[in-house]
Scaffold this active site. Sequence first.
Site, PDB file in Angstrom:
ATOM      1  NE  ARG A   1      -2.760 -36.857 -11.639  1.00 32.64           N
ATOM      2  CZ  ARG A   1      -3.963 -37.382 -11.858  1.00 32.64           C
ATOM      3  NH1 ARG A   1      -4.279 -37.842 -13.056  1.00 32.64           N
ATOM      4  NH2 ARG A   1      -4.854 -37.451 -10.890  1.00 32.64           N
TER       5      ARG A   1
ATOM      6  CD  GLN B   1      -8.864 -38.414   3.550  1.00 33.80           C
ATOM      7  OE1 GLN B   1      -8.732 -37.512   2.731  1.00 33.80           O
ATOM      8  NE2 GLN B   1      -9.226 -39.645   3.224  1.00 33.80           N
TER       9      GLN B   1
ATOM     10  CB  THR C   1     -13.378 -40.648  -2.616  1.00 34.14           C
ATOM     11  OG1 THR C   1     -13.582 -41.977  -3.134  1.00 34.14           O
ATOM     12  CG2 THR C   1     -12.502 -39.888  -3.606  1.00 34.14           C
TER      13      THR C   1
ATOM     14  NE  ARG D   1       1.098   3.413  -8.028  1.00 35.96           N
ATOM     15  CZ  ARG D   1       2.010   4.167  -7.433  1.00 35.96           C
ATOM     16  NH1 ARG D   1       2.601   5.153  -8.096  1.00 35.96           N
ATOM     17  NH2 ARG D   1       2.323   3.959  -6.177  1.00 35.96           N
TER      18      ARG D   1
ATOM     19  CB  ALA E   1       1.951  18.723 -21.283  1.00 37.17           C
TER      20      ALA E   1
ATOM     21  CG  ASN F   1       3.942  11.778  -3.977  1.00 36.40           C
ATOM     22  OD1 ASN F   1       5.005  11.730  -4.585  1.00 36.40           O
ATOM     23  ND2 ASN F   1       3.154  10.735  -3.836  1.00 36.40           N
ATOM     24  CE1 TYR F   2       8.856   8.723   0.808  1.00 37.70           C
ATOM     25  CE2 TYR F   2      10.347   8.297  -1.025  1.00 37.70           C
ATOM     26  CZ  TYR F   2       9.932   8.033   0.270  1.00 37.70           C
ATOM     27  OH  TYR F   2      10.587   7.090   1.004  1.00 37.70           O
TER      28      TYR F   2
ATOM     29  NE  ARG G   1       9.085  31.289 -16.671  1.00 35.61           N
ATOM     30  CZ  ARG G   1       7.997  31.346 -17.420  1.00 35.61           C
ATOM     31  NH1 ARG G   1       7.200  30.291 -17.517  1.00 35.61           N
ATOM     32  NH2 ARG G   1       7.684  32.441 -18.059  1.00 35.61           N
TER      33      ARG G   1
HETATM   34  C1  UD1 Z   1     -12.603 -40.235  -8.392  1.00 39.50           C
HETATM   35  C2  UD1 Z   1     -13.625 -41.348  -8.432  1.00 39.50           C
HETATM   36  C3  UD1 Z   1     -13.928 -41.721  -9.878  1.00 39.50           C
HETATM   37  C4  UD1 Z   1     -14.386 -40.491 -10.630  1.00 39.50           C
HETATM   38  C5  UD1 Z   1     -13.405 -39.346 -10.486  1.00 39.50           C
HETATM   39  C6  UD1 Z   1     -14.008 -38.071 -11.046  1.00 39.50           C
HETATM   40  C7  UD1 Z   1     -13.405 -42.725  -6.433  1.00 39.50           C
HETATM   41  C8  UD1 Z   1     -12.868 -43.972  -5.859  1.00 39.50           C
HETATM   42  N1  UD1 Z   1     -13.136 -42.492  -7.709  1.00 39.50           N
HETATM   43  O1  UD1 Z   1     -11.398 -40.724  -8.963  1.00 39.50           O
HETATM   44  O2  UD1 Z   1     -14.908 -42.721  -9.944  1.00 39.50           O
HETATM   45  O3  UD1 Z   1     -14.594 -40.804 -12.000  1.00 39.50           O
HETATM   46  O4  UD1 Z   1     -13.106 -39.091  -9.108  1.00 39.50           O
HETATM   47  O5  UD1 Z   1     -13.070 -37.034 -11.099  1.00 39.50           O
HETATM   48  O6  UD1 Z   1     -14.087 -41.988  -5.748  1.00 39.50           O
HETATM   49  N2  UD1 Z   1      -9.689 -36.992  -2.017  1.00 39.50           N
HETATM   50  C9  UD1 Z   1      -9.625 -36.823  -0.666  1.00 39.50           C
HETATM   51  N3  UD1 Z   1      -9.127 -37.816   0.105  1.00 39.50           N
HETATM   52  C10 UD1 Z   1      -8.695 -38.962  -0.420  1.00 39.50           C
HETATM   53  C11 UD1 Z   1      -8.759 -39.160  -1.816  1.00 39.50           C
HETATM   54  C12 UD1 Z   1      -9.271 -38.144  -2.585  1.00 39.50           C
HETATM   55  O7  UD1 Z   1     -10.022 -35.773  -0.156  1.00 39.50           O
HETATM   56  O8  UD1 Z   1      -8.256 -39.817   0.359  1.00 39.50           O
HETATM   57  C13 UD1 Z   1     -10.220 -35.910  -2.839  1.00 39.50           C
HETATM   58  C14 UD1 Z   1      -9.192 -35.330  -3.782  1.00 39.50           C
HETATM   59  O9  UD1 Z   1      -8.538 -34.226  -3.192  1.00 39.50           O
HETATM   60  C15 UD1 Z   1     -10.055 -34.898  -4.959  1.00 39.50           C
HETATM   61  C16 UD1 Z   1     -11.202 -35.878  -4.925  1.00 39.50           C
HETATM   62  O10 UD1 Z   1     -11.239 -36.442  -3.637  1.00 39.50           O
HETATM   63  O11 UD1 Z   1     -10.580 -33.597  -4.798  1.00 39.50           O
HETATM   64  C17 UD1 Z   1     -11.074 -36.960  -5.975  1.00 39.50           C
HETATM   65  O12 UD1 Z   1      -9.873 -37.669  -5.735  1.00 39.50           O
HETATM   66  P1  UD1 Z   1      -8.993 -38.205  -6.915  1.00 39.50           P
HETATM   67  O13 UD1 Z   1      -7.835 -38.924  -6.350  1.00 39.50           O
HETATM   68  O14 UD1 Z   1      -8.744 -37.134  -7.903  1.00 39.50           O
HETATM   69  O15 UD1 Z   1     -10.017 -39.269  -7.513  1.00 39.50           O
HETATM   70  P2  UD1 Z   1      -9.959 -39.981  -8.898  1.00 39.50           P
HETATM   71  O16 UD1 Z   1      -8.908 -41.037  -8.872  1.00 39.50           O
HETATM   72  O17 UD1 Z   1      -9.882 -38.961  -9.952  1.00 39.50           O
END
Ligand code: UD1
Length: 484
Positions: free
Chosen positions: A19, A79, A85, A340, A387, A393-394, A447
């Site tokens: 997004r 990952q 998450t 600078r 003034a 310099n270059y 001059r």
């Molecule tokens: C998540 C939470 C939600 C919470 C919200 C807060 C879960 C399932 N949901 O949702 O409850 O209210 O955050 O902002 O945990 N990320 C990874 N690997 C992944 C998926 C995500 O590293 O496979 C990281 C993302 O980069 C991000 C964070 O985890 O920094 C949160 O992921 P995001 O997809 O934004 O979670 P939400 O859907 O917002």
Amino acid sequence: MSANRPAAVVVLAAGEGTRMKSKTPKVLHEIAGRSLVGHVVSAARELEPEHLVVVVGHAREQVKGHLDAHYAGTRTAVQEEQNGTGHAVRMALEELGEAPDGTVVVVCGDTPLLSGETLRALADTHAADGNAVTVLTAEVPDSTGYGRIVRDAGGAVTEIVEHKDASVEQLAIREINSGVFAFDGKLLAEAIGQLRTDNSQGEEYLTDVLSILRGAGHRVGASVAGDHREILGINNRVQLAEARGLLNQRLLERAMMAGVTVVDPASVLVDVTVTFEADAVILPGTQLHGATHIAEDAVVGPNTRLTDVTVGRGARVDNSVAFSASVGEGASVGPYAYLRPGTNLGKKSKAGTYVEMKNATIGEGTKVPHLSYVGDATIGEYSNIGAASVFVNYDGEAKHHTTIGSHCRTGSDNMFVAPITIGDGAYTAAGSVITKDVPAGSLAVARGQQRNIEGWVARKRPGSAAAQAAQAAQAAAGESAGES
Ligand code: UD1
Ligand code: CA
């Protein structure tokens, strides 16, 4: 200092952040002079964890490179695919090897406003209550998109339900999951193996660990954040700007409470790394970046941009731009100066109006008041540069240095063709092109001699307005000469 040092802090930063609509991975976008992940890592470091692991995935080389360059000592876990998450935390635990003995704090890499204080309060509550897991929650005005905190009749947290999986009643819940947790490391490792993907997103949800642990009879708790804005997660550039504004406000409020006058906070931008002394004054339209420091009684602004600049006590910087420079005590810069890198202005010195300097050391009390370029130069104390002078310099291939002594008076419109040295107490005549060294105490004149060709206008421009004016002036001079 809290005794509750976590065994590990895990920062989730593998997501792409589609997004943001950006070629830059979301967590590397910057606010207040730091990347989003940098803010989170900095807050996490305040807990002094034994291990700090950032889970990287999307653009991992770029994110890892950034962490290695700016946050040494941070480990990364890869990952490969963003399967949720919970899956991300599993990758972090695999990177750590053995299940951590102690508290594991999990934070998201896109919540830059989260403070170390709030993380510490969470860790303290977690330890004091003897919980298996403690989730940081907040009451938000609009809970769209967040996981909802479900509590039983007694107020105990029972589960977290993702927006996409929530019932109509659950959607009405305003208390949400911030995405920040404190876990018992061993129990987390056990529970994380039991995560399933039978949900609307087909992902391993970290949030499910909570109900798994509760189901196994462990204590589950929540800590409600005092200010819901602190857990703002950045998903798009509108939220990025909103977070920037909130953080800026927080930084300026901290400065003002410490004795700094900020005349119009709404028009002033500062980075987290900027420092102030009490009684510094910041005027409207000022941007302070990097390792900038503003000392006591210094007045900066209006409309000034300083990056990595030290402004000494009582100095004045007005309508100017400066990078990697230092401004001595009581010195004066601008209006409309450009300093600078490598500019060092001594005590009570001056870089005045329309003056550009680069790699220049200006001694105490020395003034360069108007319309000049000073590049690659060393000037002693209490000298005055006329003034419209240029330090040439270059030569088209290499840069050369100019040295001017103390108590010198150089004329206006001078060119100092480097390399050149002008001794102490020397003078130079206005309009000189100085190409040779000037010994101490001499006057250098370089001059053409002036030649007046009398009657030229009457001969060459007869009848012109100039010729008539000259004729009238000569007639008047003749009359007054006749009278005396
Ligand atoms: C998540 C939470 C939600 C919470 C919200 C807060 C879960 C399932 N949901 O949702 O409850 O209210 O955050 O902002 O945990 N990320 C990874 N690997 C992944 C998926 C995500 O590293 O496979 C990281 C993302 O980069 C991000 C964070 O985890 O920094 C949160 O992921 P995001 O997809 O934004 O979670 P939400 O859907 O917002
Ligand atoms: Ca998601």
